[in-house]
Design a protein around this motif. Structure first.
Motif, PDB file in Angstrom:
ATOM      1  N   PHE A   1      37.364 107.369  50.398  1.00 57.94           N
ATOM      2  CA  PHE A   1      38.142 106.430  49.681  1.00 57.94           C
ATOM      3  C   PHE A   1      39.292 105.984  50.731  1.00 57.94           C
ATOM      4  CE2 PHE A   1      39.954 104.185  46.600  1.00 57.94           C
ATOM      5  CZ  PHE A   1      38.846 103.645  45.942  1.00 57.94           C
TER       6      PHE A   1
ATOM      7  N   PHE B   1      38.197 104.078  53.829  1.00 60.24           N
ATOM      8  CA  PHE B   1      37.897 102.738  53.331  1.00 60.24           C
ATOM      9  C   PHE B   1      39.025 102.014  53.140  1.00 60.24           C
ATOM     10  CE2 PHE B   1      36.859 100.236  49.406  1.00 60.24           C
ATOM     11  CZ  PHE B   1      35.783  99.475  50.184  1.00 60.24           C
TER      12      PHE B   1
ATOM     13  N   THR C   1      41.131  91.380  49.985  1.00 58.53           N
ATOM     14  CA  THR C   1      41.777  92.061  48.490  1.00 58.53           C
ATOM     15  C   THR C   1      40.895  92.688  47.764  1.00 58.53           C
ATOM     16  OG1 THR C   1      41.568  89.959  47.417  1.00 58.53           O
ATOM     17  CG2 THR C   1      43.596  90.429  48.458  1.00 58.53           C
ATOM     18  N   SER C   2      39.640  92.373  48.208  1.00 61.91           N
ATOM     19  CA  SER C   2      38.480  92.955  47.209  1.00 61.91           C
ATOM     20  C   SER C   2      37.249  93.200  47.889  1.00 61.91           C
ATOM     21  CB  SER C   2      38.295  92.063  45.964  1.00 61.91           C
ATOM     22  OG  SER C   2      37.092  92.045  45.342  1.00 61.91           O
ATOM     23  N   VAL C   3      36.441  94.174  47.758  1.00 61.83           N
ATOM     24  CA  VAL C   3      35.112  94.476  48.391  1.00 61.83           C
ATOM     25  C   VAL C   3      34.346  94.016  47.174  1.00 61.83           C
ATOM     26  CG1 VAL C   3      33.335  95.883  49.459  1.00 61.83           C
ATOM     27  CG2 VAL C   3      35.977  95.708  50.053  1.00 61.83           C
ATOM     28  N   ASN C   4      33.943  92.701  46.869  1.00 56.38           N
ATOM     29  CA  ASN C   4      33.329  92.322  45.803  1.00 56.38           C
ATOM     30  C   ASN C   4      31.654  92.629  45.765  1.00 56.38           C
ATOM     31  OD1 ASN C   4      32.346  91.224  43.131  1.00 56.38           O
ATOM     32  ND2 ASN C   4      33.036  89.073  44.063  1.00 56.38           N
ATOM     33  N   LEU C   5      31.064  93.450  44.822  1.00 53.82           N
ATOM     34  CA  LEU C   5      30.083  93.701  44.688  1.00 53.82           C
ATOM     35  C   LEU C   5      29.098  92.619  44.067  1.00 53.82           C
ATOM     36  CD1 LEU C   5      29.342  97.490  43.350  1.00 53.82           C
ATOM     37  CD2 LEU C   5      28.130  96.494  45.203  1.00 53.82           C
ATOM     38  N   ALA C   6      29.779  91.757  43.565  1.00 48.37           N
ATOM     39  CA  ALA C   6      28.902  90.721  43.095  1.00 48.37           C
ATOM     40  C   ALA C   6      28.796  89.522  44.022  1.00 48.37           C
ATOM     41  CB  ALA C   6      29.816  89.851  41.721  1.00 48.37           C
TER      42      ALA C   6
ATOM     43  N   MET D   1      30.982 102.228  51.710  1.00 51.42           N
ATOM     44  CA  MET D   1      31.350 102.615  50.365  1.00 51.42           C
ATOM     45  C   MET D   1      29.787 103.208  49.716  1.00 51.42           C
ATOM     46  SD  MET D   1      34.308 102.924  49.736  1.00 51.42           S
ATOM     47  CE  MET D   1      35.043 102.984  48.236  1.00 51.42           C
TER      48      MET D   1
ATOM     49  N   ILE E   1      28.273  89.430  34.020  1.00 51.32           N
ATOM     50  CA  ILE E   1      29.537  88.707  34.224  1.00 51.32           C
ATOM     51  C   ILE E   1      29.951  87.535  33.719  1.00 51.32           C
ATOM     52  CG2 ILE E   1      31.080  87.929  36.521  1.00 51.32           C
ATOM     53  CD1 ILE E   1      29.754  90.038  38.141  1.00 51.32           C
TER      54      ILE E   1
ATOM     55  N   THR F   1      36.394  88.175  38.233  1.00 52.17           N
ATOM     56  CA  THR F   1      36.024  87.628  39.176  1.00 52.17           C
ATOM     57  C   THR F   1      35.498  88.233  40.388  1.00 52.17           C
ATOM     58  OG1 THR F   1      38.336  87.400  40.389  1.00 52.17           O
ATOM     59  CG2 THR F   1      37.903  85.695  38.966  1.00 52.17           C
ATOM     60  N   SER F   2      35.792  89.587  40.463  1.00 51.93           N
ATOM     61  CA  SER F   2      35.178  90.356  41.265  1.00 51.93           C
ATOM     62  C   SER F   2      34.872  91.712  40.848  1.00 51.93           C
ATOM     63  CB  SER F   2      36.376  90.496  42.416  1.00 51.93           C
ATOM     64  OG  SER F   2      36.384  91.595  43.178  1.00 51.93           O
ATOM     65  N   VAL F   3      34.041  92.672  41.388  1.00 46.55           N
ATOM     66  CA  VAL F   3      33.885  93.843  41.138  1.00 46.55           C
ATOM     67  C   VAL F   3      34.158  94.706  42.317  1.00 46.55           C
ATOM     68  CG1 VAL F   3      32.049  95.649  40.462  1.00 46.55           C
ATOM     69  CG2 VAL F   3      31.777  93.272  39.504  1.00 46.55           C
ATOM     70  N   ASN F   4      35.309  95.166  42.264  1.00 49.47           N
ATOM     71  CA  ASN F   4      35.815  95.434  43.605  1.00 49.47           C
ATOM     72  C   ASN F   4      35.767  97.032  43.915  1.00 49.47           C
ATOM     73  OD1 ASN F   4      37.498  95.802  45.945  1.00 49.47           O
ATOM     74  ND2 ASN F   4      39.358  95.513  44.871  1.00 49.47           N
ATOM     75  N   LEU F   5      34.920  97.499  44.838  1.00 49.80           N
ATOM     76  CA  LEU F   5      34.576  98.638  45.279  1.00 49.80           C
ATOM     77  C   LEU F   5      35.753  99.597  45.662  1.00 49.80           C
ATOM     78  CD1 LEU F   5      31.037  98.831  47.300  1.00 49.80           C
ATOM     79  CD2 LEU F   5      31.854 100.126  45.351  1.00 49.80           C
TER      80      LEU F   5
END
Lengths: 743, 743
Positions: free
Chosen positions: A521, A524, A551-556, A655, B528, B551-555
């Protein structure tokens, strides 16, 4: 106390550890080497190990030089003035990164060589001591191990500190702010070397082990470590080059990479501290180094507590030292957080000072370390349910033994994941309570809490590594005793020590996994910080079109999902290559030993001496050839994915790959350890039939357990530990090559 | 053609498939059942299978009723007016969801029962046909399998369509818009039943297989399927209840859940189509149903192409039918996309009409299906490198056989992940080219592209399932022939068919994995969408404090990372429980058969008939008891994680769990299949020593290969297929219980 005064602990503890290691080395080397027969075996092992290490490290050094040049060139080309994350860029940054890479690589190689150097000299002295006293044998093996433990950790501490100082980290202000980003090459260099050291050593040791067992025990029907088996010296060499040198490089890079990652996170705290006018803002960056210094001092004290009576379980002696290290580390942590995280009048949640919250986060890390020591014991020691279950399943043959072992291996992920989950959640939550907010209002404390927990955990690394190296030293001592036909009393003692060594080796792997997970973590987050520094510059410069901060590592996001899928796959594929490499190398050994049995008929009646050196040589060449493909796959895959799918996707790969790698390594290490000890459980006469009769050696159940043990060998000593390195390599590679992936 | 006219294809194709299945069933049942000895065995198998299915489905039905009530109550309590995602809420929604759950569960149970009913009747007829003709035997087995294939897929199509219609989906406008969200309970019910059906059946079949082999072949030294072995009938029963009933339920829920997920995504397109005044906006929601209707029609035609000459490889006959299905499906897909995705004058990238982009995405799905058929053949058929490698490794004993098999299993993740990655990337990219943008400007087409690809892939499900059921029917036919001591010619034919059946069973698993991976993304997006509908209502209502859309699934969010870690762990832990359940159940069988050998000494000289029924009964009870724990863990874990860590984290668990589950299932299925065929490779005399002598049956190498095969059994037939269901259960559970997790 003043924080900058406390910083002096870094060089002091580092140098003290080196001096103490030299003292221990002198102590070990001055001891009795036993009768000539023992010395002869030990000399043969040492020559084989030296030959392997020399060739392996020549290859690795060549690879590292190429790596350094490539990385320097890439950084020079891509991290130009307008995209650089600090005031250093272009050719200047390229040279510095390449240099840091080389220093990291060199330190890592030195760690491996040192570990090996002392362990091939401690083995015979442990065997000799075992002729007199259990306690003395424990102390020789543990001190031999501690030489390696201290030097590896001290090198990592002084190495990071030195390169940090060399790149302006001691200047205060902007120089201190920038330096953590400039030294990431050091971590990459360390990972790079650790990968090949662990792979080459792991392939060597298990190929020799499996090959020697199959051709000796199974085919020719002669005992393990029997001098008539031409592969037996290769097997004993393997313990040293795989377990000592490999694990040394592994933990060297863990401590280095995690330390650098924590310093990068410290930069965020440094900015907050500067803005808020807290005393000693730079202390937040120095914190990881200081805390590790205290860990080294705690370990020096603890070594003197490894003692006991002749009738005591040797594991208790080691545990005693471990607890001393842990308790003193808590004290060191308390001092460090109190002095270095001085926030003046600012307070966290419930009016409690931030340093107290971070102290508690560090305690979580130490507690996690303790938890893993006991979890691993439960799953791999013969006194508990899992090993007994596998031993029982051996009654119905090898198939049920394997099925039971796989079930146990899979099961171990449960408590591993839950413990890591709780540790991450708790240290993060404690961190958020400290109330460290960045200028834009987002919380910095939570992630910093996980960093403090990781550093807390790393305080005991030197002791853990000493216990780990204790394993191969005692294993080798047993081999030396067996090979030189030493008195039964000595062999009984080395057997007891060997069983303990099996447990300590398993513990270290559990520890390495736990620290890798906690650190995932933080590494990362360090990557995200670095990416955003670069993107921030690009936005300021306006030369790269519309850029947004990560700002986000978006799995979607489909690219992130695909990269995650490939990251999880890499873990399996890499393990497949490593396991297959063991099989291929073992085949080469089997063919050669068969040839010697055939062409030198005098071997079986001891009238001819087998050509040990030739087997050692064949194993060396095969192992070094076989390490290239998995190593190349590990290095190339994240680079390709990053180039194709970009900087957000590669973070997803990091991750998900970490999660997958940590769990698969757990399965492989613990499954392998449990199989090994199920065999030992049967050999010790603990398995009984319905009527209470012992089912011991040379029964079908024992043969089934031997199959399980052999299957577990490449799992626990090649693929599993290599996965630790792979996981951290993913982190350091993305950290160093971040500019390449930004789109 | 008008889109609403084309919708008529749904009931027409569904009913046609049912009628055609009845015709095939009549055809099969009217055939010769062979001599009395065959019929006796077959009757015994049928009774055992009936007894198991009756007890299993009584248990499952009870669990399902409890499940429906709990879900209904939870939905009633949590999905109140101000948070409901549609105009239906509270007790009304609770009852509907519970009802949909029960209908889904009932249809799934019916699928399992039907598959079983026909397969236990086709086995003896296949054996009888094998006395005369290879082609006839292939046709009987394939038609028997097709009955199951058609009925399962038709039930899933008509079931989803029926419940959709019942909940107002045919009304047009808002009713059609809301209905997909109301029917998610159907998918959950199907998953719930499939989980227990697959677990119970999988544990039964492999426990009987492993137990029977260990106690018969290994301990008593009598051949496989020997009538003196009291467990042999249980083993033959197992083929039916595990492979037929289990896989039927598995694919039933795959098609149902993925169909519903695609309809939910269709709602987004529906809104765009309505706003843009495209003709037939509701066609975007109906599309998945229509395309599956065409798939059924294509399969009906293809069944007539399963024919050939007596000397032809039976696999070729099946492949011919599969290619006909695929090619006709492409035509069906072309018609459907052209008619139903009519966007008037609006065009996508490069001026190409959107429907063409989606057609191409659908072709990607069909191509993925073909790719997996060949990938699986490469890894599990004896003619290629992987199986040969395992067979070669058997020469040095069981340990190297296991190591080689694990290396192959791990390796298979590479091509699996790359293929899935390419398919996802391509279908998503093609979808984005269609230019479907939501009102807020974000792209809808990309995800919809993956949905079209998934539906394209599902067009061939009926044929794949027919090929799959072909496997246990021919396996059983072989057992019946052996048991009734049929003529050598018949046994030779059933042996050939059995080898083909092994491959088709492996293919189906590859297919199920590929569809689960493609669908993961669409189900995730559906989740979602649903969460955001609910949060949107909450924001409008303003009663829940400050809420933001997901809006985001943030790892990089620590909760998401922890949930992902637990998701990946669940996959291992669940597999561990499933594998251990096989071991425990097998032990119970071994104890009982040993008792019979001991207490009924006449068994060995055929003067006493073993008590088959008692073994069947013991296996039934043990398997049903053992399925509860893994099932409960699978259902409870996502609920607990969702409650503790919230709606974003559970999405992370779903995604990372899917990645981990797909890869581990690949390892287990392909590793197991390769071990199985390595054994067959040796038995067929393909393994040779250095001098070219055959190393065949009853050699140490063969014994080693048998160990590998036994280890692979619970991997490929219990844990692996259960993981398919687990992955989709994660999706349906989060979809249905979404309101519970929102915070």
């Amino acid at each position: 106390m003043d924080a900058s005064a406390l910083q002096l602990i870094i060089p002091i503890a580092g140098i003290a550890a080196v001096l103490f290691a030299l003292y221990l080395a002198r102590d070990v080397l001055s001891r009795d080497k036993g009768p000539q027969a023992m010395q002869d075996v030990a000399d043969t092992i040492r020559e084989g190990a030296d030959a392997f290490i020399k060739r392996q490290y020549t290859t690795i050094a060549a690879l590292a030089v190429v790596g350094a040049i490539v990385i320097g060139a890439v950084i020079t080309a891509f991290e130009t003035k307008d995209v650089a994350d600090t005031g250093v860029f272009g050719i200047d940054l390229g040279i510095r990164t390449g240099f840091a890479f080389l220093v990291g690589a060199a330190c890592s190689m030195a760690s491996g060589i040192i570990g090996m150097y002392i362990s091939v000299r401690s083995n015979v002295r442990t065997a000799a001591a075992a002729r007199r006293s259990l306690v003395e044998a424990v102390q020789v093996a543990m001190r031999g191990g501690a030489v390696s433990g201290f030097l590896v950790v001290a090198l990592s501490l002084l190495g990071v500190y030195g390169i940090f100082a060399a790149f302006g980290g001691l200047s205060g202000g902007q120089g201190t702010h920038d330096a953590p980003f400039l030294i990431v090459g050091f971590g990459f260099g360390a990972s790079f070397v650790a990968l090949f050291a662990q792979l080459g050593g792991g392939i060597y040791t298990k190929a020799a082990d499996v090959g020697s067992d199959l051709v000796g025990k199974v085919e020719a029907g002669i005992p393990e470590d029997d001098p008539r088996n031409a592969a037996v010296i290769a097997d004993l060499v393997g313990d040293n080059v795989g377990d000592c040198a490999g694990r040394g490089a592994d933990l060297f890079e863990s401590t280095a990479a995690e330390n650098i990652g924590a310093m990068i996170l410290g930069v965020g705290a440094f900015a907050i501290a500067t803005a808020a006018n807290w005393p000693n803002p730079q202390a937040w960056i120095f914190f990881p180094l200081v805390v590790r210094g205290f860990g080294l001092l705690a370990t020096i004290v603890a070594i003197f507590f490894v003692r006991g009576s002749e009738t005591e379980n040797p594991m208790n002696m080691l545990n005693r030292g471990y607890w001393v290290t842990t308790i003193l580390s808590v004290v060191g942590l308390l001092i460090t957080t109190n002095v270095m995280m001085n926030t003046g009048t600012s307070v966290g949640a419930n009016g409690i000072a931030p340093w107290i919250w971070f102290f508690l986060a560090g305690v979580v890390g130490l507690a996690t370390s303790v938890a893993f020591v006991y979890i691993t014991q439960y799953y791999t020691a013969g006194t508990f349910r899992p090993v007994r279950e596998i031993a029982e399943a051996s009654k119905t043959g090898p198939a049920t033994n394997i099925i039971a072992g796989m079930a146990v291996g899979f099961e171990t992920t449960f408590v591993t994941a839950i413990t890591i989950g709780i540790a991450l959640f708790a240290s993060h939550w404690l961190g958020t309570q400290a109330g460290l907010k960045a200028a834009d209002g987002h919380d910095v404390g939570g992630i910093f809490g996980t960093a403090v927990a990781t550093m807390g955990m790393l305080m005991t690394t030197a002791f853990i590594l000493a216990m780990d190296t204790f394993g191969p030293i005692t294993d080798n001592a047993g081999g030396v005793a067996e090979f030189s036909r030493a008195e039964a009393g000595a062999r009984e003692i080395t057997d007891r020590l060997d069983a303990v060594g099996n447990t300590t080796k398993a513990l270290t792997k559990g520890y390495a996994i736990a620290s890798a997970s906690l650190a995932a973590f933080l590494l990362f987050s360090a990557y995200i910080d670095k990416v955003n520094l670069i993107i921030g510059r690009q936005i300021e410069a306006g030369t790269q079109g519309a850029r947004v901060l990560l700002t986000s590592v978006n799995l979607a996001n489909v690219d992130v999902f695909i990269a995650g899928l490939i990251g999880a796959m890499l873990v399996y594929f890499f393990s497949s290559l490593a396991i297959r490499a063991v099989g291929t190398t073992a085949q080469a050994i089997i063919v050669e030993v068969r040839r010697q049995f055939r062409e030198m008929p005098g071997i079986m009646d001891y009238s001819q001496r087998p050509d040990y050196a030739r087997v050692v040589d064949i194993t060396t060449r095969a192992a070094l050839r076989q390490m290239v493909l998995p190593g190349a796959v590990a290095v190339a895959t994240p680079i390709i994915v990053g180039l194709l799918l970009g900087h957000e996707a590669i973070a997803g790969m990091l991750m998900v790959g970490t999660i997958a790698g940590v769990l698969l390594a757990t399965v492989l290490n613990n499954g392998g350890g449990a199989w090994d000890n199920a065999k030992k459980y049967i050999e010790s006469g603990n398995l009984k039939d319905e009527d209470g009769n012992v089912i011991g050696k040379k029964t079908p159940a024992h043969a089934a357990a031997v199959v399980g043990d052999t299957v577990g060998d490449p799992f626990k000593d090649t693929a599993g530990p290599s996965l630790h390195v792979l996981v951290k390599l993913l982190a350091t590679i993305t950290l160093v090559l971040a500019p390449l992936f930004i789109r």
